[in-house]
Scaffold this motif. Sequence first.
Motif, PDB file in Angstrom:
ATOM      1  N   TYR A   1       0.827  -1.203   0.000  1.00 21.64           N
ATOM      2  CA  TYR A   1       0.000   0.000   0.000  1.00 21.64           C
ATOM      3  C   TYR A   1       0.867   1.260   0.000  1.00 21.64           C
ATOM      4  N   LEU A   2       1.956   1.250   0.761  1.00 22.00           N
ATOM      5  CA  LEU A   2       2.846   2.408   0.798  1.00 22.00           C
ATOM      6  C   LEU A   2       3.532   2.626  -0.546  1.00 22.00           C
ATOM      7  N   LEU A   3       3.951   1.559  -1.203  1.00 25.68           N
ATOM      8  CA  LEU A   3       4.528   1.693  -2.546  1.00 25.68           C
ATOM      9  C   LEU A   3       3.518   2.331  -3.501  1.00 25.68           C
ATOM     10  N   LEU A   4       2.256   1.890  -3.392  1.00 29.05           N
ATOM     11  CA  LEU A   4       1.206   2.458  -4.239  1.00 29.05           C
ATOM     12  C   LEU A   4       1.000   3.939  -3.940  1.00 29.05           C
ATOM     13  N   LEU A   5       1.008   4.308  -2.661  1.00 34.82           N
ATOM     14  CA  LEU A   5       0.837   5.715  -2.281  1.00 34.82           C
ATOM     15  C   LEU A   5       1.955   6.591  -2.835  1.00 34.82           C
ATOM     16  N   ILE A   6       3.184   6.082  -2.809  1.00 31.90           N
ATOM     17  CA  ILE A   6       4.324   6.856  -3.334  1.00 31.90           C
ATOM     18  C   ILE A   6       4.153   7.099  -4.821  1.00 31.90           C
ATOM     19  N   LEU A   7       3.749   6.061  -5.550  1.00 28.35           N
ATOM     20  CA  LEU A   7       3.550   6.193  -7.000  1.00 28.35           C
ATOM     21  C   LEU A   7       2.406   7.158  -7.307  1.00 28.35           C
ATOM     22  N   LEU A   8       1.308   7.062  -6.557  1.00 28.55           N
ATOM     23  CA  LEU A   8       0.178   7.975  -6.772  1.00 28.55           C
ATOM     24  C   LEU A   8       0.585   9.413  -6.483  1.00 28.55           C
ATOM     25  N   SER A   9       1.374   9.622  -5.427  1.00 26.82           N
ATOM     26  CA  SER A   9       1.857  10.971  -5.103  1.00 26.82           C
ATOM     27  C   SER A   9       2.740  11.506  -6.216  1.00 26.82           C
ATOM     28  N   PHE A  10       3.585  10.634  -6.766  1.00 29.40           N
ATOM     29  CA  PHE A  10       4.522  11.046  -7.823  1.00 29.40           C
ATOM     30  C   PHE A  10       3.772  11.545  -9.053  1.00 29.40           C
ATOM     31  N   TYR A  11       2.709  10.843  -9.429  1.00 29.03           N
ATOM     32  CA  TYR A  11       2.027  11.173 -10.687  1.00 29.03           C
ATOM     33  C   TYR A  11       0.885  12.164 -10.523  1.00 29.03           C
ATOM     34  N   PHE A  12       0.182  12.145  -9.396  1.00 34.45           N
ATOM     35  CA  PHE A  12      -1.001  12.983  -9.254  1.00 34.45           C
ATOM     36  C   PHE A  12      -0.800  14.195  -8.347  1.00 34.45           C
ATOM     37  N   LEU A  13       0.100  14.102  -7.390  1.00 29.45           N
ATOM     38  CA  LEU A  13       0.309  15.207  -6.461  1.00 29.45           C
ATOM     39  C   LEU A  13       1.361  16.194  -6.955  1.00 29.45           C
ATOM     40  N   THR A  14       2.344  15.676  -7.692  1.00 33.00           N
ATOM     41  CA  THR A  14       3.461  16.514  -8.149  1.00 33.00           C
ATOM     42  C   THR A  14       3.033  17.775  -8.891  1.00 33.00           C
ATOM     43  N   PRO A  15       2.063  17.712  -9.843  1.00 30.54           N
ATOM     44  CA  PRO A  15       1.690  18.936 -10.571  1.00 30.54           C
ATOM     45  C   PRO A  15       1.169  20.057  -9.688  1.00 30.54           C
ATOM     46  N   HIS A  16       0.758  19.737  -8.471  1.00 27.48           N
ATOM     47  CA  HIS A  16       0.181  20.746  -7.570  1.00 27.48           C
ATOM     48  C   HIS A  16       1.201  21.299  -6.574  1.00 27.48           C
TER      49      HIS A  16
ATOM     50  N   LEU B   1      10.479  12.029  -3.597  1.00 23.51           N
ATOM     51  CA  LEU B   1       9.645  10.827  -3.703  1.00 23.51           C
ATOM     52  C   LEU B   1      10.414   9.667  -4.330  1.00 23.51           C
ATOM     53  N   ALA B   2      11.279   9.981  -5.285  1.00 22.70           N
ATOM     54  CA  ALA B   2      12.087   8.922  -5.919  1.00 22.70           C
ATOM     55  C   ALA B   2      12.999   8.268  -4.888  1.00 22.70           C
ATOM     56  N   PHE B   3      13.614   9.064  -4.038  1.00 25.93           N
ATOM     57  CA  PHE B   3      14.479   8.506  -2.990  1.00 25.93           C
ATOM     58  C   PHE B   3      13.662   7.654  -2.012  1.00 25.93           C
ATOM     59  N   TYR B   4      12.476   8.141  -1.647  1.00 23.49           N
ATOM     60  CA  TYR B   4      11.660   7.389  -0.691  1.00 23.49           C
ATOM     61  C   TYR B   4      11.154   6.084  -1.308  1.00 23.49           C
ATOM     62  N   PHE B   5      10.789   6.147  -2.589  1.00 28.39           N
ATOM     63  CA  PHE B   5      10.333   4.937  -3.282  1.00 28.39           C
ATOM     64  C   PHE B   5      11.447   3.893  -3.336  1.00 28.39           C
ATOM     65  N   LEU B   6      12.651   4.318  -3.697  1.00 26.63           N
ATOM     66  CA  LEU B   6      13.786   3.392  -3.755  1.00 26.63           C
ATOM     67  C   LEU B   6      14.112   2.836  -2.375  1.00 26.63           C
ATOM     68  N   ALA B   7      13.975   3.676  -1.343  1.00 30.14           N
ATOM     69  CA  ALA B   7      14.239   3.218   0.024  1.00 30.14           C
ATOM     70  C   ALA B   7      13.249   2.134   0.424  1.00 30.14           C
ATOM     71  N   HIS B   8      11.962   2.384   0.158  1.00 30.35           N
ATOM     72  CA  HIS B   8      10.956   1.399   0.556  1.00 30.35           C
ATOM     73  C   HIS B   8      11.019   0.150  -0.323  1.00 30.35           C
ATOM     74  N   LEU B   9      11.346   0.339  -1.604  1.00 26.05           N
ATOM     75  CA  LEU B   9      11.501  -0.818  -2.483  1.00 26.05           C
ATOM     76  C   LEU B   9      12.670  -1.685  -2.019  1.00 26.05           C
ATOM     77  N   SER B  10      13.758  -1.054  -1.588  1.00 27.87           N
ATOM     78  CA  SER B  10      14.906  -1.794  -1.043  1.00 27.87           C
ATOM     79  C   SER B  10      14.485  -2.594   0.181  1.00 27.87           C
ATOM     80  N   HIS B  11      13.649  -1.980   1.020  1.00 22.29           N
ATOM     81  CA  HIS B  11      13.156  -2.680   2.219  1.00 22.29           C
ATOM     82  C   HIS B  11      12.322  -3.896   1.825  1.00 22.29           C
ATOM     83  N   VAL B  12      11.408  -3.703   0.855  1.00 23.98           N
ATOM     84  CA  VAL B  12      10.525  -4.799   0.444  1.00 23.98           C
ATOM     85  C   VAL B  12      11.328  -5.962  -0.141  1.00 23.98           C
ATOM     86  N   ILE B  13      12.288  -5.638  -1.030  1.00 29.36           N
ATOM     87  CA  ILE B  13      13.093  -6.688  -1.657  1.00 29.36           C
ATOM     88  C   ILE B  13      13.941  -7.414  -0.613  1.00 29.36           C
TER      89      ILE B  13
END
Length: 366
Positions: free
Chosen positions: A147-162, A173-185
């Motif tokens: 769910y957190l990975l999904l939230l990061i991606l949604l923030s990247f694409y939908f929140l960024t323009p605002h 967000l890219a750093f946080y996504f990579l950090a959490h992806l590293s944790h998941v893997i």
Amino acid sequence: MNKMTGFLSGADGVLHSSVSIITILVLMLIVSVRLYRSRRKKAYLSFTLSLVILIAQYALSIALELGAASDPLRGRYLHHVLQVMGFLLVQLGMYQLYNRSRRKDYAVFSAFLIAAAALAAVFAPSDHARTLRLQEQMLHFVGLDVYLLLLILLSFYFLTPHIGQTVKFRVSLAFYFLAHLSHVINCYIYHGANTLYAVGEHVLPIIYFAILFLFLFDRVVEILQAVYHSSITDGLTGLYNRSFFLRRVNQYAVRKIKIGVIFADIDNFKKLNDTQGHSTGDEKLKQVAAILKEEAEDIGIAGRYGGEELVMLVTDPRIKIRNLAEKIRQRVEAETGVTVSVGWSALRSGMSGETLIKQADEAMYV
């Protein structure tokens, strides 16, 4: 190299990363609280709440690694819940920082918070879960991690323009996504044994929170600049106010730099206000001010001396002040529908800034 990776991975990595992040979060919390107390903006309240949650999350990480938690499984689960809640509130704060919050916005963020709470309830570990193997216990964290990975991606694409600082926000967000992806893997594939991914999940969040701190720091700088600008400019015309103009003229006069002052007064301004209304008078004043500001560009500054009196400091010695004064008079008459009386004076030996302005004012009446 091995010492460095050991420092950043395993139990040591968790401790060092958590302490570093808590330090950043505490600094952010101090700034956020101060901003909320002075500005009363909802964004700073959201930031404050999120930072309290995130500090609790990383404090819990330290307690878990030191073996101070009475129920490690539920402690780790609470850590995941706090992480998701903290991230959502940070995104809400970022959005509120650059946008006016509407009911629809609150409804969207509330829906994501409710979804997180629902996932937390569904995957919450029972008493029986303590008897399971570590790999089986980890299944309780899958829902919130995905769910957190999904939230990061949604923030990247939908929140960024605002968000005002788009590039910086995307990088964070890219750093946080990579950090959490590293944790998941590392957690679900390598069961925490991969040093490279361990370093990634411990170091990258530090960079993420450091960038968030820069957002707040930049906001403080913007506020200070806005306060300073409002203290030296006139609210109606945007020209420099009288005190700032006098200070600049005196600075040049004390240094005996060759300068000149042009003094302009809108003719029959009181009659204009009485017959056509103050809104018309204000509009004409702004038009004349815009002409002075345009003419002063690159050669000096323009100011509002008081009422309908406007002034210009000419700092370029190559400019013939008499010709510039006449040009301003002609432009105002041609472009605004009002006329101005204009006087000028040039700095001579022994003159003060006040004397220079007074001579330009007296010349205007001639």
